[in-house]
Design an enzyme around this catalytic site. Structure first.
Site, short mmCIF file in Angstrom:
data_model
loop_
_atom_site.label_atom_id
_atom_site.label_comp_id
_atom_site.label_asym_id
_atom_site.label_seq_id
_atom_site.Cartn_x
_atom_site.Cartn_y
_atom_site.Cartn_z
N TYR A 149 0.86 -1.17 0.00
CA TYR A 149 0.00 0.00 0.00
C TYR A 149 0.90 1.23 0.00
O TYR A 149 1.69 1.43 0.94
CB TYR A 149 -0.91 0.01 1.24
CG TYR A 149 -2.07 -0.94 1.16
CD1 TYR A 149 -3.35 -0.47 0.88
CD2 TYR A 149 -1.90 -2.30 1.34
CE1 TYR A 149 -4.43 -1.34 0.81
CE2 TYR A 149 -2.97 -3.18 1.26
CZ TYR A 149 -4.23 -2.69 1.01
OH TYR A 149 -5.29 -3.55 0.93
N HIS A 168 -4.39 -2.60 -7.86
CA HIS A 168 -5.65 -3.26 -7.53
C HIS A 168 -6.73 -2.29 -7.11
O HIS A 168 -7.88 -2.43 -7.51
CB HIS A 168 -5.47 -4.31 -6.44
CG HIS A 168 -6.72 -5.08 -6.22
ND1 HIS A 168 -7.66 -4.76 -5.27
CD2 HIS A 168 -7.23 -6.13 -6.91
CE1 HIS A 168 -8.67 -5.58 -5.36
NE2 HIS A 168 -8.45 -6.42 -6.34
N HIS A 169 -6.43 -1.32 -6.29
CA HIS A 169 -7.43 -0.29 -6.02
C HIS A 169 -6.76 1.00 -5.56
O HIS A 169 -5.59 1.01 -5.17
CB HIS A 169 -8.51 -0.76 -5.02
CG HIS A 169 -8.05 -0.92 -3.61
ND1 HIS A 169 -7.96 -2.14 -2.99
CD2 HIS A 169 -7.69 -0.01 -2.67
CE1 HIS A 169 -7.56 -1.99 -1.75
NE2 HIS A 169 -7.37 -0.69 -1.51
N HIS A 183 -3.12 0.42 -3.82
CA HIS A 183 -2.85 -0.97 -3.45
C HIS A 183 -2.22 -1.67 -4.65
O HIS A 183 -2.85 -1.85 -5.69
CB HIS A 183 -4.16 -1.65 -3.05
CG HIS A 183 -4.03 -3.12 -2.79
ND1 HIS A 183 -5.12 -3.93 -2.56
CD2 HIS A 183 -2.96 -3.93 -2.70
CE1 HIS A 183 -4.72 -5.16 -2.37
NE2 HIS A 183 -3.41 -5.19 -2.45
N HIS A 225 -16.82 -4.38 -1.73
CA HIS A 225 -15.39 -4.69 -1.76
C HIS A 225 -15.04 -5.88 -0.87
O HIS A 225 -15.37 -5.91 0.31
CB HIS A 225 -14.58 -3.46 -1.32
CG HIS A 225 -13.10 -3.66 -1.38
ND1 HIS A 225 -12.42 -3.88 -2.55
CD2 HIS A 225 -12.17 -3.69 -0.39
CE1 HIS A 225 -11.13 -4.02 -2.30
NE2 HIS A 225 -10.95 -3.92 -0.99
N HIS A 257 -11.87 -9.47 -1.00
CA HIS A 257 -10.63 -9.92 -1.63
C HIS A 257 -10.83 -11.30 -2.27
O HIS A 257 -11.93 -11.65 -2.67
CB HIS A 257 -9.50 -9.90 -0.61
CG HIS A 257 -8.99 -8.51 -0.32
ND1 HIS A 257 -8.06 -8.23 0.66
CD2 HIS A 257 -9.30 -7.31 -0.87
CE1 HIS A 257 -7.80 -6.94 0.68
NE2 HIS A 257 -8.55 -6.36 -0.22
N MET A 288 -11.53 -8.69 3.37
CA MET A 288 -12.27 -7.50 3.76
C MET A 288 -13.75 -7.75 3.47
O MET A 288 -14.10 -8.65 2.71
CB MET A 288 -11.80 -6.27 2.98
CG MET A 288 -10.39 -5.82 3.30
SD MET A 288 -9.98 -4.25 2.47
CE MET A 288 -8.31 -3.99 3.07
#
Length: 552
Positions: free
Chosen positions: A135, A167-168, A239, A321, A323, A396
């Site tokens: 991150y 990824h985000h 991320h 959201h 994973h 998450m």
């Protein structure tokens, strides 16, 4: 799988097409469906392109079809340059591809933004470490100051070739008391040496995740910038997902914010709802299905809405959201204890395709309401516990609600009680005061001096034990998270609340079947498929195009 198959060719004249409805069996063999539900609406072919538009009822009640819903759809396409022969279809070889789509996500009217001003928030030559999850945080100053404007669209700027690496991206509002010295450098987020200024950035103002495209705000709503109440300093959290531990990656991805001086009627806000990301959220191994729930409690909404907006807020989009273990997510909505229609859902969740869902109709959240983010996971391929956390191998369970008018509520979430979870595996006592994290178990003997993570992994899990554990976890008291901007908290924060008694599992609305007759086309969708041939083929070439809409 569902296969509308079309083939066409030139005979010294206009192209000729026919289309038929096929399905695939367990051996992946194409078989013609006795109930033909796909209808060719339009077809065109030239020397470089094949274009097909076809329609189908959303619910055909054909055993060989899948209903088309608001969930993610895995669309698979394949083609061959020869017609199907008597022996069946020709193998497509490398002429195939796949893409996840949300076919029923209503499009917003695009406001022409070519002439509107914009600014970019992008990383500058960030060295991505050779580890699976990073991150990266970078502080920016919003360049628009002293006069109110509205951001009308946010677009991802993903460096070419890094589509699977990024990824985000989350954008947080930071304290307005910072100065320009915080802009000098980026740093790994959630790191012991992270700058203190990063800790002031708790309010999510925008979220983008892999597979998503640009987000356009409705014409009556915008993200406010330029006033003292608006973000002046923002933190961009990226991320990076690098499971192959590739070395030497340098990234310059980020976001583009398009804005206008022509103000909309309302300021947009974002609420993060669901399960607070922590080790207290955990999933046993070997489970084909495990359900976790994150509570945006009645107590939190009652306090925040009662003080700021008794008439309620209007939600217009939701991002769900999770994973890699995530399989389905639902946002359940209750008013005075009575369940309403789902706020948002995705029963075919794809980790690599996460975007804001526009709601067909805006939904009002009132004092007296509560929200539950319900996440379904599969850990059949795992032999150790899955823990709530930041890595894509962790889990998450979150929902990001875009709403208006903006109020001072940024997070409405919960944490389940950990001690009762540990009692399930036989833990009797931990060392107090807690001086280490994760904390250490004192008794019984088989867990003595183990961390609670090691104890949970040592426990002999089975599917039946996992089911019993799941039933327990869903009934446990929760710790309420109810946050304001600038790290402030509503008074309910930290209190313990009991989860509401609700019906489990959620009962889906009954499907109303539609006839395949053209006289009963009340619910259908039309899909346009364009296929481009990279090299110019001879006009007499015969082609077959197979378009598969597959739901996994």
């Amino acid at each position: 799988g569902r296969v509308p198959a079309a083939q066409g060719h030139f005979h010294n004249g206009p192209p000729f097409f026919f289309q038929q409805d096929y399905f695939t069996d367990e051996n992946r063999v194409l078989r013609k469906d006795p109930q033909q539900d796909y209808h060719l609406e339009y077809a065109m072919e030239n020397s470089t392109h094949t274009i097909l538009a076809f329609s189908r009822e959303l619910h055909t009640c054909d055993a060989n079809d899948k209903s088309i819903t608001e969930s993610t759809v895995r669309v698979i396409w394949a083609y061959h340059h020869k017609d199907m022969g008597e022996a069946g279809q020709n193998y497509h070889g490398l002429n195939r591809g796949t893409k996840s789509l949300r076919l029923l996500n209503p499009e917003k009217e695009e406001v022409l933004s070519a002439s509107l001003p914009y600014f970019d928030l992008t990383n500058k030559d960030v060295p991505v470490p050779d580890k699976d999850t990073t991150y990266w945080c970078q502080m920016f100053k919003i360049p628009v100051q002293h006069e109110k404007h509205h951001v009308t669209k946010v677009e991802p700027l993903i460096q070419k070739g890094h589509e699977n690496l990024v990824h985000h991206i989350l954008l947080y509002q930071c304290s307005s008391n910072l100065n320009d010295s915080v802009l000098d450098y980026g740093h790994e987020c959630y790191h012991p040496n992270m700058p203190d200024s990063f800790l002031t950035c708790e309010t999510v103002i925008f979220a983008w995740a892999i597979g998503g495209e640009g987000f356009t705000y409705p014409p009556h709503v915008g993200l406010s910038i330029g006033t003292a109440a608006d973000p002046q300093f923002v933190l961009m959290e990226v991320h990076y997902d690098n499971p192959s531990y590739t070395e030497g990656l340098i990234d310059n991805s980020g976001l583009r914010l398009i804005y206008t001086p022509v103000l909309r009627k309302y300021d947009a806000g974002v609420i993060e709802a669901g399960l607070w990301v922590s080790l207290f959220h955990n999933i046993p191994p070997g489970m084909p299905e495990f359900v976790s729930e994150g509570h945006c409690t009645l107590e939190c909404l009652e306090e925040a809405l009662g003080a700021e907006r008794p008439a309620g807020i209007r939600v217009f989009a939701v991002l769900l959201h999770a994973h890699l273990a995530g399989r389905a997510i639902r946002m359940r909505h209750f008013h005075n204890g009575k369940e309403q229609k789902l706020l948002a859902y995705d029963d075919e969740f794809d980790f690599n395709f996460q975007e804001f869902q526009y709601l067909k109709e805006e939904r009002t959240i009132l004092p007296g309401d509560n929200l539950i983010t319900e996440c379904h996971y599969s850990t059949v391929d795992r032999i150790r516990m899955t823990w709530g956390g930041l890595s894509t191998r962790n889990e998450m369970c979150l929902s990001y609600l875009l709403y208006y008018p903006r109020i001072n509520l940024t997070r409405c979430a919960s944490i389940p009680d950990i001690m009762e979870q540990l009692q399930f595996i036989g833990v009797k006592e931990i060392y107090r005061p807690v001086r280490t994290w994760p904390f250490i178990i004192k008794s019984p003997k088989q867990y003595k001096n183990l961390s609670f993570m090691d104890a949970m992994n040592k426990f002999q899990w089975s599917r039946s034990k996992g089911l019993s554990y799941n039933e327990l976890v869903l009934k446990l008291p929760v710790n309420v998270r109810c946050s304001k901007t600038d790290n402030a908290e509503w008074s309910i924060q930290g209190m313990t609340a009991l989860p509401p008694e609700i019906e489990r599992p959620y009962k889906t609305e009954p499907v109303i079947c539609s006839s395949s007759s053209p006289l009963h086309c009340s619910l259908f969708f039309t899909l346009l498929f364009i296929f481009k041939i990279k090299c110019v083929l001879p006009l007499k070439t015969v082609a077959i195009l197979v378009f598969i809409v597959k739901y996994v």
